[in-house]
Design an enzyme around this catalytic site. Structure first.
Site, PDB file in Angstrom:
ATOM      1  N   ALA A   1      -0.553   4.106  -1.670  1.00  0.00           N
ATOM      2  CA  ALA A   1      -1.398   5.594  -2.137  1.00  0.00           C
ATOM      3  C   ALA A   1      -1.154   6.711  -1.560  1.00  0.00           C
ATOM      4  CB  ALA A   1      -2.310   4.676  -2.032  1.00  0.00           C
ATOM      5  N   GLY A   2      -1.047   6.844  -0.219  1.00  0.00           N
ATOM      6  CA  GLY A   2      -1.608   7.759   0.847  1.00  0.00           C
ATOM      7  C   GLY A   2      -0.496   9.140   0.705  1.00  0.00           C
TER       8      GLY A   2
ATOM      9  N   ASN B   1      -0.740  -3.260  16.239  1.00  0.00           N
ATOM     10  CA  ASN B   1      -0.889  -3.791  14.567  1.00  0.00           C
ATOM     11  C   ASN B   1       0.692  -3.703  13.296  1.00  0.00           C
ATOM     12  OD1 ASN B   1      -1.719  -4.827  11.811  1.00  0.00           O
ATOM     13  ND2 ASN B   1      -3.468  -3.116  12.022  1.00  0.00           N
TER      14      ASN B   1
ATOM     15  N   GLN C   1      -5.517   3.039  -6.561  1.00  0.00           N
ATOM     16  CA  GLN C   1      -6.193   3.386  -5.589  1.00  0.00           C
ATOM     17  C   GLN C   1      -7.831   3.660  -6.053  1.00  0.00           C
ATOM     18  OE1 GLN C   1      -5.703   4.055  -1.258  1.00  0.00           O
ATOM     19  NE2 GLN C   1      -7.103   4.844  -1.097  1.00  0.00           N
TER      20      GLN C   1
ATOM     21  N   GLY D   1      -8.487   5.115   2.842  1.00  0.00           N
ATOM     22  CA  GLY D   1      -8.073   4.093   3.788  1.00  0.00           C
ATOM     23  C   GLY D   1      -7.728   2.715   3.203  1.00  0.00           C
ATOM     24  N   THR D   2      -6.775   1.684   3.970  1.00  0.00           N
ATOM     25  CA  THR D   2      -6.408   0.449   3.536  1.00  0.00           C
ATOM     26  C   THR D   2      -7.067  -0.258   3.047  1.00  0.00           C
ATOM     27  OG1 THR D   2      -6.097   0.781   6.264  1.00  0.00           O
ATOM     28  CG2 THR D   2      -4.185   0.781   5.473  1.00  0.00           C
TER      29      THR D   2
ATOM     30  N   HIS E   1      30.442  24.997   2.766  1.00  0.00           N
ATOM     31  CA  HIS E   1      31.273  25.205   3.238  1.00  0.00           C
ATOM     32  C   HIS E   1      30.823  25.799   4.942  1.00  0.00           C
ATOM     33  CE1 HIS E   1      32.335  26.747  -0.519  1.00  0.00           C
ATOM     34  NE2 HIS E   1      30.431  27.383  -0.473  1.00  0.00           N
TER      35      HIS E   1
ATOM     36  N   LEU F   1       0.644  -1.138  -0.269  1.00  0.00           N
ATOM     37  CA  LEU F   1      -0.082  -0.431  -0.191  1.00  0.00           C
ATOM     38  C   LEU F   1       0.866   1.434   0.337  1.00  0.00           C
ATOM     39  CD1 LEU F   1      -2.421  -1.033   3.040  1.00  0.00           C
ATOM     40  CD2 LEU F   1      -2.560  -1.932   0.132  1.00  0.00           C
TER      41      LEU F   1
ATOM     42  N   GLY G   1      -3.287   0.913  16.918  1.00  0.00           N
ATOM     43  CA  GLY G   1      -4.501  -0.007  16.876  1.00  0.00           C
ATOM     44  C   GLY G   1      -3.419  -1.632  17.666  1.00  0.00           C
TER      45      GLY G   1
HETATM   46  P1  TTP Z   1      -0.988   6.322   5.917  1.00  0.00           P
HETATM   47  O1  TTP Z   1       0.367   6.341   7.153  1.00  0.00           O
HETATM   48  O2  TTP Z   1      -2.522   5.898   7.768  1.00  0.00           O
HETATM   49  O3  TTP Z   1      -1.765   7.069   6.084  1.00  0.00           O
HETATM   50  P2  TTP Z   1      -0.473   8.856   5.080  1.00  0.00           P
HETATM   51  O4  TTP Z   1       0.485   7.994   4.628  1.00  0.00           O
HETATM   52  O5  TTP Z   1      -1.495   8.947   3.994  1.00  0.00           O
HETATM   53  O6  TTP Z   1      -0.038   9.135   5.930  1.00  0.00           O
HETATM   54  P3  TTP Z   1      -0.550  10.287   6.266  1.00  0.00           P
HETATM   55  O7  TTP Z   1      -1.361  10.033   7.575  1.00  0.00           O
HETATM   56  O8  TTP Z   1       0.758  11.332   6.784  1.00  0.00           O
HETATM   57  O9  TTP Z   1      -1.446  11.127   5.483  1.00  0.00           O
HETATM   58  O10 TTP Z   1      -1.462   5.171   6.133  1.00  0.00           O
HETATM   59  C1  TTP Z   1      -1.296   3.529   6.404  1.00  0.00           C
HETATM   60  C2  TTP Z   1       0.035   2.649   4.370  1.00  0.00           C
HETATM   61  O11 TTP Z   1      -1.568   2.822   4.091  1.00  0.00           O
HETATM   62  C3  TTP Z   1       0.383   4.059   3.865  1.00  0.00           C
HETATM   63  O12 TTP Z   1       1.369   2.641   3.684  1.00  0.00           O
HETATM   64  C4  TTP Z   1       0.122   4.408   2.696  1.00  0.00           C
HETATM   65  C5  TTP Z   1      -1.364   3.362   2.637  1.00  0.00           C
HETATM   66  N1  TTP Z   1      -2.567   3.815   2.565  1.00  0.00           N
HETATM   67  C6  TTP Z   1      -2.852   4.212   1.377  1.00  0.00           C
HETATM   68  O13 TTP Z   1      -2.717   3.340   0.487  1.00  0.00           O
HETATM   69  N2  TTP Z   1      -4.698   4.155   0.936  1.00  0.00           N
HETATM   70  C7  TTP Z   1      -4.657   5.464   1.417  1.00  0.00           C
HETATM   71  O14 TTP Z   1      -6.217   5.611   1.715  1.00  0.00           O
HETATM   72  C8  TTP Z   1      -4.612   5.141   3.485  1.00  0.00           C
HETATM   73  C9  TTP Z   1      -5.479   6.501   3.813  1.00  0.00           C
HETATM   74  C10 TTP Z   1      -3.335   4.556   3.001  1.00  0.00           C
END
Ligand code: TTP
Length: 410
Positions: free
Chosen positions: A8-9, A165, A77, A82-83, A317, A6, A141
């Site tokens: 995409a965040g 988690n 995505q 969200g994950t 420098h 993952l 979590g």
């Molecule tokens: P997070 O660290 O919770 O989210 P983020 O990467 O966007 O960071 P921030 O909260 O600082 O904006 O994400 C956990 C993992 O999930 C990370 O590997 C990114 C991934 N993720 C996605 O792929 N899609 C999503 O919509 C979200 C929220 C997270």
């Protein structure tokens, strides 16, 4: 088996380093964070599926279409945050077989994956996740267990101890049915932890493996320094591929890449990693836990310690760079100094997503983005951030954060 990673965040908490790029391609010890994830999954999988969105072109360019000879497929995505949404995006690439999922912004080691697969198989489970015990779960979590199975997941339970988690899972394809039923959370996201609770509620077997190795969740800037220090202290081999002039001192372990020249009078105390085609010295002091990327210049009368200097950046420098992170293609003017310690010796606080957070560190310097021009004799307070593409004029005292693309003069 396939691995879904993952990535995409937006990485908001890591700004300014994520102003213009996804966090997983930020280099720690001169390698993109996601490179460590792929490397540790590699022995168990035959294909990588990477879920992308924010600044995806940069990620695809950085990684290419294979890793260690195994194909990488990129999927965008689906709309929504969200994950769980991110995992759902990979659905059409998953067949009948179970698959691994890992956040692309965490560091874990191979034993964790081995134990995770072991627990999944041993328990004849429908899903499994990797956990680790922490004293304070306020950022995690909490995984509640009964015997060898997970009985529930509670997001951010407050200052309690227990299993966290770690963001590494294994699922049967049936998980997509549960993702489809997962409601949007209070945070406005579709979260895989909610999906796991639905699975447990429906009588599915969710196993867990307790990980005892090093793990880091790269959420905030100082996590990059922690991981850098760990990798240099534990994973660095002494190897000099560049040129070291007579009169330079190298205290192992130090890795110096091809085409790098270390000039006379440089004093380098490992663990230190320096990339390719960089210019070091003459007469500089590079102290432990420092990573310097490719095409950098650390020049005369410069001291660097416990810091990350990314590709193409210069401290040329009379600079002091301590406990700091400098993004790519950034230049420090002569005499520019980072402060890394408060006079009251209290922990350095950093603004993260508009809120002041305690970094837990009494030494933390500057966090400077990419393509920043810093003038001569600039002084930067501890924990201050300078946004990418900013310009700091000569003699400025940076006592507050500078947003992206700003010009600051005296
Ligand atoms: P997070 O660290 O919770 O989210 P983020 O990467 O966007 O960071 P921030 O909260 O600082 O904006 O994400 C956990 C993992 O999930 C990370 O590997 C990114 C991934 N993720 C996605 O792929 N899609 C999503 O919509 C979200 C929220 C997270």
């Amino acid at each position: 088996m396939k691995a879904v990673v993952l990535a995409a965040g937006k990485g908001e908490r890591l700004r300014p380093l994520t102003d213009d790029r996804p966090k997983v391609i930020l280099k720690v010890a001169n390698r993109p964070i996601i490179g460590y994830v792929l490397e540790n999954l590699d022995p168990f999988v035959d294909e990588f599926i990477i879920v992308v969105r924010y600044e995806k072109e940069k990620l695809i360019k950085a990684l290419g279409d294979e890793f260690n000879g195994k194909p990488i497929t990129y999927v965008e995505q689906l709309p929504g945050e969200g994950t769980a949404k991110a995992i759902e995006s990979a659905r059409k690439h998953i067949g009948e077989e179970e698959f691994i999922v890992a956040n692309g912004d965490i560091y874990f080691e191979i034993e964790g994956v081995k134990d995770l697969i072991g627990a999944f198989r041993r328990e004849k489970a429908d899903a499994a996740l990797l956990v680790k015990e922490f004293d304070d779960l306020s950022h995690f979590g909490k995984i509640e267990v009964e015997g060898s199975l997970v009985s529930g997941v509670k997001e951010k339970p407050g200052k309690v101890s227990g299993y966290a988690n770690l963001g590494v899972y294994i699922f049967k394809p049936e998980v997509f049915e549960f993702i489809g039923k997962t409601p949007v959370s209070k945070r406005g996201e579709y979260e895989i932890t909610d999906t796991l609770n639905l699975m447990i509620g429906a009588g599915r077997r969710v196993a867990y493996a307790v990980y005892s190795g090093y793990w880091n969740d790269i959420g905030r800037p100082w996590n990059l320094l922690e991981l850098n220090e760990y990798l240099l202290k534990n994973r660095l081999r002494h190897e000099i591929r560049g040129i070291v002039e007579a009169g330079a001192t190298i205290v192992p372990p130090v890795e110096i890449g091809e085409g790098t020249v270390v000039r006379s009078g440089a004093y380098i105390v490992g663990p230190v990693k320096i990339g390719r085609n960089s210019r070091i010295g003459p007469n500089c002091f590079i102290r432990p836990a420092t990573s310097i990327g490719d095409g950098c210049h650390v020049g005369n009368a410069v001291e660097v310690k416990n810091s990350i200097i990314m590709d193409g950046s210069n401290a040329p420098h009379l600079n002091y760079v301590g406990d700091s992170i400098i993004g790519e293609n950034t230049n420090l003017g002569a005499g520019t100094i980072t402060a890394n310690l408060r006079h009251d010796r209290g922990n350095v606080k950093v603004e993260v997503k508009g809120k002041l957070e305690d970094s837990g560190r009494h030494k933390l310097g500057a966090i400077i983005g990419h393509n920043v021009k810093v003038g001569i004799n600039v002084s930067i307070y501890p924990g201050r951030k300078i946004g990418s593409n900013s310009f700091i004029g000569p003699g400025v005292i940076v006592d507050r954060n500078v947003p992206q693309g700003h010009i600051v003069t005296v």
